[in-house]
Design a protein around this motif. Sequence first.
Motif, PDB file in Angstrom:
ATOM      1  N   LEU A   6      61.183 -38.295  16.334  1.00  0.00           N
ATOM      2  CA  LEU A   6      59.634 -38.232  16.620  1.00  0.00           C
ATOM      3  C   LEU A   6      58.691 -38.986  15.914  1.00  0.00           C
ATOM      4  O   LEU A   6      57.664 -39.087  16.171  1.00  0.00           O
ATOM      5  N   SER A   7      58.965 -39.432  14.683  1.00  0.00           N
ATOM      6  CA  SER A   7      58.102 -40.345  13.968  1.00  0.00           C
ATOM      7  C   SER A   7      58.086 -41.784  14.973  1.00  0.00           C
ATOM      8  O   SER A   7      56.783 -42.438  14.871  1.00  0.00           O
ATOM      9  N   ASP A   8      59.045 -42.079  15.575  1.00  0.00           N
ATOM     10  CA  ASP A   8      58.918 -43.102  16.456  1.00  0.00           C
ATOM     11  C   ASP A   8      57.751 -42.940  17.560  1.00  0.00           C
ATOM     12  O   ASP A   8      56.955 -43.858  18.074  1.00  0.00           O
ATOM     13  N   VAL A  11      54.410 -43.379  16.044  1.00  0.00           N
ATOM     14  CA  VAL A  11      53.945 -44.665  15.812  1.00  0.00           C
ATOM     15  C   VAL A  11      53.537 -45.320  17.231  1.00  0.00           C
ATOM     16  O   VAL A  11      52.693 -46.300  17.136  1.00  0.00           O
ATOM     17  N   ALA A  12      54.531 -44.957  18.318  1.00  0.00           N
ATOM     18  CA  ALA A  12      54.169 -45.563  19.576  1.00  0.00           C
ATOM     19  C   ALA A  12      52.812 -45.267  20.372  1.00  0.00           C
ATOM     20  O   ALA A  12      51.898 -45.961  20.667  1.00  0.00           O
ATOM     21  N   ALA A  13      52.367 -43.646  19.880  1.00  0.00           N
ATOM     22  CA  ALA A  13      51.236 -43.317  20.295  1.00  0.00           C
ATOM     23  C   ALA A  13      49.893 -43.972  19.520  1.00  0.00           C
ATOM     24  O   ALA A  13      49.023 -44.615  20.104  1.00  0.00           O
ATOM     25  N   VAL A  29      49.056 -50.546  12.342  1.00  0.00           N
ATOM     26  CA  VAL A  29      49.961 -49.405  12.584  1.00  0.00           C
ATOM     27  C   VAL A  29      51.144 -49.070  11.448  1.00  0.00           C
ATOM     28  O   VAL A  29      52.018 -49.959  11.280  1.00  0.00           O
ATOM     29  N   PRO A  30      51.173 -47.832  10.718  1.00  0.00           N
ATOM     30  CA  PRO A  30      52.346 -47.905   9.998  1.00  0.00           C
ATOM     31  C   PRO A  30      53.668 -47.942  10.793  1.00  0.00           C
ATOM     32  O   PRO A  30      53.728 -47.731  11.866  1.00  0.00           O
ATOM     33  N   SER A  31      54.773 -48.330   9.925  1.00  0.00           N
ATOM     34  CA  SER A  31      55.870 -48.379  10.594  1.00  0.00           C
ATOM     35  C   SER A  31      56.546 -47.169  10.737  1.00  0.00           C
ATOM     36  O   SER A  31      57.519 -46.939  11.702  1.00  0.00           O
ATOM     37  N   GLN A  32      56.471 -46.141  10.098  1.00  0.00           N
ATOM     38  CA  GLN A  32      56.788 -44.754  10.364  1.00  0.00           C
ATOM     39  C   GLN A  32      55.924 -43.746  10.070  1.00  0.00           C
ATOM     40  O   GLN A  32      54.921 -43.976   9.394  1.00  0.00           O
ATOM     41  N   VAL A  33      55.916 -42.581  10.757  1.00  0.00           N
ATOM     42  CA  VAL A  33      55.168 -41.451  10.267  1.00  0.00           C
ATOM     43  C   VAL A  33      55.726 -40.343   9.658  1.00  0.00           C
ATOM     44  O   VAL A  33      57.176 -39.877  10.268  1.00  0.00           O
ATOM     45  N   MET A  68      43.590 -37.053  19.730  1.00  0.00           N
ATOM     46  CA  MET A  68      43.904 -38.055  20.274  1.00  0.00           C
ATOM     47  C   MET A  68      45.366 -38.132  20.404  1.00  0.00           C
ATOM     48  O   MET A  68      45.917 -38.422  21.660  1.00  0.00           O
ATOM     49  N   LEU A  69      45.812 -38.133  19.270  1.00  0.00           N
ATOM     50  CA  LEU A  69      47.443 -38.065  19.188  1.00  0.00           C
ATOM     51  C   LEU A  69      48.042 -36.923  19.902  1.00  0.00           C
ATOM     52  O   LEU A  69      49.148 -37.346  20.480  1.00  0.00           O
TER      53      LEU A  69
END
Length: 554
Positions: A6-8, A11-13, A29-33, A68-69
């Motif tokens: 889900l973090s990925d 990040v993609a969004a 953009v952070p590498s992980q959320v 937006m996300l």
Amino acid sequence: MTPEQLSDVFVAALSDLVSEGVVALPDGVPSQVLVERPKVREHGDYATNVALRLGKRAGLDSRDLAAMLAERLTEHPGVASVEVAGPGFLNVRVAAGAQGALAADIVRAGDAYGTSDVNAGRRINLEFISANPTGPLHLGHTRWAAVGDAIARVLEATGAAVTREFYINDRGGQMDKFGASLRARAHGQEPPEDGYHGKDIADLAARVVAQEPAVLEQDDDQQIATFRDIGFQFQLDEQKAELDEMRTHFDVWFSEHSLHESDAVEHGFAKLKEQGHLFEADGATWMRTTDFGDDKDRVLVRTDGALTYFASDTAYYVNKRERGFDPCMYLLGADHHGYVGRLQAMAACVGDNPGQQLEVLIGQLVKIIQDGEELKLSKRAGTVVTLRELIDLIGVDPLRYTLIRYPVDSPLTLDVAEMTAKNNDNPVYYVQYAHARLSSIMRNAADLGVHLDPDAFDPGQLATDREGDLLRALAEYPRIVARAAELREPHRVSRYLEDTASTFHKFYDTCRVLPQGDEDVTDRHRARLVLVGATRQVLANGLALLGVDAPDRM
């Protein structure tokens, strides 16, 4: 879908919003959320505050960025819904099919589920216990015997190459006192006042004489040397055997004596001199550790030419580093608090960054209570309780699990009756029983002709709240392992296993897995069996990291 997956998606969004020019993130953009399970089930499967953290940087209201996300995430087939809450929190519900598919992923991964490569390429030296070879391992060594090995296991699960190392203190006056004590007992005499007086010394002396009867005909000095050398080997072999039984296996048994037989000490001095931290004063050789925060400089060679223990420690550290280890980890007892700053200064003196190449953990004391009384004296050694006695009294599984279950920086008092109880109040029994129960379900399924097939089930069938709770618990396991490795806290794995066992029991109480009587096998039965298989795998993997058995029957 795991939190990492889900973090990925997040990040993609974010990457899409940035590349389209909708959002500007000056720092990238952070590498992980960070995605976490909310405390309240009604808030969804997962939650994140990423919009709150990035809104100001993006020059946007956090709720606007969250909206937006949310719009982007709902386009993902694995996401059922996204809700913007409060000032900009995002609550995510995962699609039943995506969530249920995790069970199949776990079954396919098997023993590898939960492992990662976050520490790949790191060669870590982990030194722990390092007891004197002049007596049996005892209660003071037991905590690190379990926890040190568990730390190694979680580090290996995250890709590190870990060498477990035992430093044998087989040099110095203590060894001659050991030999003299054995010789005295062999002749029916009392050991020297500053020697070893444990009850085990007489038994050990008799074993030496049985192996080498001629020892009693040697001159006094030769007798002491023979008793010392043979008694040392007997004692070391016993320590190795007991640790093997404790499932703590060392890769290297490093002899302090061998360090001095080589040129390692002189080489260590040369390293210090090269760095400008070796000096002579008052007829002695010193290391200038005060340059790096130590409270005083340390003597390496005394005025009489004798080497100090710190000279050996320095040479040993240099030896480890030159064998390619980074970092070198030391797991020390509660009486070594004052040694931490000294070791850090020593590492700095040889040119290392102590915060990177050296790591020291201190383990606090353990007390064992039996029948309301503290176990203090060994029936065999006459001193403290031995590891052998603890294994016989408590058993390897409960002893290891219970010692690992608590943070090592806190003193620990354990009760024998509680550790050995065969009921759900005993955490190790509770987790092992859950694994045995899962194994029983698998056997019963096979008897009914229902076979676990991760490639032939409908993950959308796993849609109830209890199934969702269990799936989300299983999804957390990789993150738990990574965190346990990062913080050197394997107790996080045991606490996770207990929570997951509890979640499984709640699932099992409300979700029937297998058909009854003449009932036909349905897609739901097949799906739940995959979930059972996945849960069993996770409990087995977690117990393996603790060095504890995962029994199929209890």
